[in-house]
Design an enzyme around this catalytic site. Structure first.
Site, short mmCIF file in Angstrom:
data_model
loop_
_atom_site.label_atom_id
_atom_site.label_comp_id
_atom_site.label_asym_id
_atom_site.label_seq_id
_atom_site.Cartn_x
_atom_site.Cartn_y
_atom_site.Cartn_z
N ASP A 78 0.86 -1.19 0.00
CA ASP A 78 0.00 0.00 0.00
C ASP A 78 0.89 1.24 0.00
O ASP A 78 2.06 1.19 0.38
CB ASP A 78 -0.91 0.02 1.24
N ASN A 100 -5.68 -4.96 -6.04
CA ASN A 100 -6.91 -4.41 -5.44
C ASN A 100 -6.87 -2.89 -5.28
O ASN A 100 -7.92 -2.24 -5.23
CB ASN A 100 -7.11 -5.10 -4.08
N TYR A 147 -13.15 6.91 -13.32
CA TYR A 147 -13.21 5.66 -12.54
C TYR A 147 -13.84 4.56 -13.39
O TYR A 147 -13.31 3.44 -13.47
CB TYR A 147 -14.05 5.91 -11.28
N LYS A 171 -12.08 1.03 -14.77
CA LYS A 171 -12.54 -0.31 -14.40
C LYS A 171 -12.91 -1.13 -15.64
O LYS A 171 -12.73 -2.35 -15.66
CB LYS A 171 -13.73 -0.21 -13.43
N THR A 219 -16.94 1.16 2.49
CA THR A 219 -15.52 1.28 2.86
C THR A 219 -15.15 2.77 2.82
O THR A 219 -15.92 3.59 2.30
CB THR A 219 -14.59 0.55 1.86
P1 NAD Z 1 -10.28 1.87 0.30
O1 NAD Z 1 -10.18 3.31 -0.01
O2 NAD Z 1 -10.87 1.44 1.60
O3 NAD Z 1 -8.85 1.17 0.14
C1 NAD Z 1 -8.05 1.42 -0.96
C2 NAD Z 1 -6.59 1.26 -0.55
O4 NAD Z 1 -5.77 1.51 -1.73
C3 NAD Z 1 -6.13 2.27 0.50
O5 NAD Z 1 -5.45 1.61 1.55
C4 NAD Z 1 -5.20 3.20 -0.24
O6 NAD Z 1 -4.15 3.72 0.57
C5 NAD Z 1 -4.67 2.29 -1.32
N1 NAD Z 1 -4.11 3.03 -2.46
C6 NAD Z 1 -4.62 4.14 -3.05
N2 NAD Z 1 -3.79 4.56 -4.01
C7 NAD Z 1 -2.74 3.70 -4.03
C8 NAD Z 1 -1.56 3.62 -4.80
N3 NAD Z 1 -1.27 4.52 -5.74
N4 NAD Z 1 -0.70 2.60 -4.55
C9 NAD Z 1 -0.97 1.69 -3.58
N5 NAD Z 1 -2.07 1.72 -2.82
C10 NAD Z 1 -2.94 2.73 -3.04
O7 NAD Z 1 -11.13 1.26 -0.91
P2 NAD Z 1 -11.90 -0.13 -1.13
O8 NAD Z 1 -13.33 0.18 -1.20
O9 NAD Z 1 -11.41 -1.18 -0.23
O10 NAD Z 1 -11.43 -0.42 -2.63
C11 NAD Z 1 -10.60 -1.49 -3.01
C12 NAD Z 1 -10.81 -1.75 -4.50
O11 NAD Z 1 -12.18 -2.12 -4.72
C13 NAD Z 1 -10.56 -0.52 -5.38
O12 NAD Z 1 -9.94 -0.94 -6.58
C14 NAD Z 1 -11.95 -0.02 -5.66
O13 NAD Z 1 -12.02 0.72 -6.85
C15 NAD Z 1 -12.70 -1.32 -5.76
N6 NAD Z 1 -14.14 -1.21 -5.60
C16 NAD Z 1 -14.68 -0.63 -4.49
C17 NAD Z 1 -16.04 -0.51 -4.39
C18 NAD Z 1 -16.67 0.18 -3.21
O14 NAD Z 1 -17.86 0.48 -3.29
N7 NAD Z 1 -15.98 0.44 -2.13
C19 NAD Z 1 -16.88 -1.01 -5.39
C20 NAD Z 1 -16.30 -1.63 -6.50
C21 NAD Z 1 -14.93 -1.72 -6.59
#
Ligand code: NAD
Length: 257
Positions: free
Chosen positions: A36, A89, A157, A161, A192
């Site tokens: 991360d 992720n 975004y 995706k 989240t």
């Molecule tokens: P989150 O914000 O809780 O966690 C994301 C993590 O990624 C954080 O710890 C952040 O520090 C890290 N991060 C950000 N930029 C970074 C970089 N350049 N290098 C390394 N790490 C980095 O988000 P989440 O909801 O757990 O999302 C995880 C994945 O799931 C993402 O790809 C998100 O797009 C996807 N997603 C989330 C949702 C939702 O509704 N939360 C829905 C569909 C997809």
């Protein structure tokens, strides 16, 4: 112990879905490389894994930087000897990401660099490691927005995706005979920190909630359990899939009142 003897690298493992997956993978026997950009929260994930008796290390990684990702993969192999599971992720959802008419180039570039190029780097440097291990499982996080449009736009975004989905499908086909599987995990909206700001607004929250058949948002652990299935040998014949974990959003025309 569904991941006994496996080594998993999870990007974005300092928060949300990534952290829940790191904790769950470790409970199932995997040694976890927590990757991360957030060092403090990443170290907390490692401490939580160690507190439950698991093994993990933290590697600070900005996934948009190829050299960082290459180094993280190298650290995984140097520390644990091999890499079996690659969970790309990490992702961002920028508040200034909106309509195509309004979104600035800088927001587009930032979003594509993290969400799409980050997955490209992960695969570019991770696949050779999986091949050295005799195969493995790649899970790339896309989203349900990769397969449906919304009148609440987040153009960068959504485009990022869609790219993850196509990239994953191609990798799944190219490497299938080298014992590598690749699947695109497509969560629906999950409670989240990524969505904290958006979901804190009752009107914006309700605008989305009405489209979700169960009438609630997902929890991060529900997505982590799907990731665990894709990571484990239980999904041995699941490859190239658009793995929707969306509560039925993409199946719904009219939802229950
Ligand atoms: P989150 O914000 O809780 O966690 C994301 C993590 O990624 C954080 O710890 C952040 O520090 C890290 N991060 C950000 N930029 C970074 C970089 N350049 N290098 C390394 N790490 C980095 O988000 P989440 O909801 O757990 O999302 C995880 C994945 O799931 C993402 O790809 C998100 O797009 C996807 N997603 C989330 C949702 C939702 O509704 N939360 C829905 C569909 C997809």
């Amino acid at each position: 112990m569904r991941l006994d003897h496996k080594v998993a690298l999870i990007t974005g493992a300092a928060s949300g879905i990534g952290r829940e997956s790191a904790l769950l993978f470790a409970k199932e026997g995997a040694k976890v490389v927590v990757s991360d950009v957030n060092e403090v929260a990443g170290a907390e994930t490692v401490q939580q894994i160690q507190a439950q008796g698991g093994e993990a290390i933290f590697v600070r990684t900005d996934v948009s930087k190829g050299a960082d990702v290459e180094a993280a993969i190298a650290t995984a192999e140097a520390t644990y000897g091999h890499l079996n599971i690659l969970f790309n992720n990490a992702g961002i959802f920028h508040p200034a990401d909106g309509s195509v008419l309004e979104t600035e180039e800088a927001i587009w570039d930032l979003t594509l660099n993290v969400n799409l190029k980050g997955v490209f780097w992960g695969c570019k440097y991770g696949i050779p490691a999986l091949l050295r291990a005799g195969g493995g499982s790649i899970i790339n996080t896309a989203s349900f927005v990769a397969v449906m449009g919304a009148a609440t736009p987040q153009i960068a975004y959504t485009a990022s995706k869609g790219g993850v989905l196509s990239l994953t499908r191609e990798i799944a086909v190219e490497f299938a005979r080298q014992r590598i599987r690749a699947n695109a995990l497509c969560p629906g909206p999950v409670q989240t920190p990524l969505l904290d700001e958006l979901l804190a607004d009752p009107a914006r929250r309700q605008r989305r909630l009405v489209h979700i058949p169960p009438g609630r948002f997902a929890q991060a652990d529900e997505i982590a359990k799907a990731a665990l299935f894709l990571a484990s040998d239980e999904s041995a014949f699941v490859n190239g899939s658009t793995f929707l974990v969306d509560g039925g959003i993409t199946a719904a025309y009219v939802t229950p009142e």
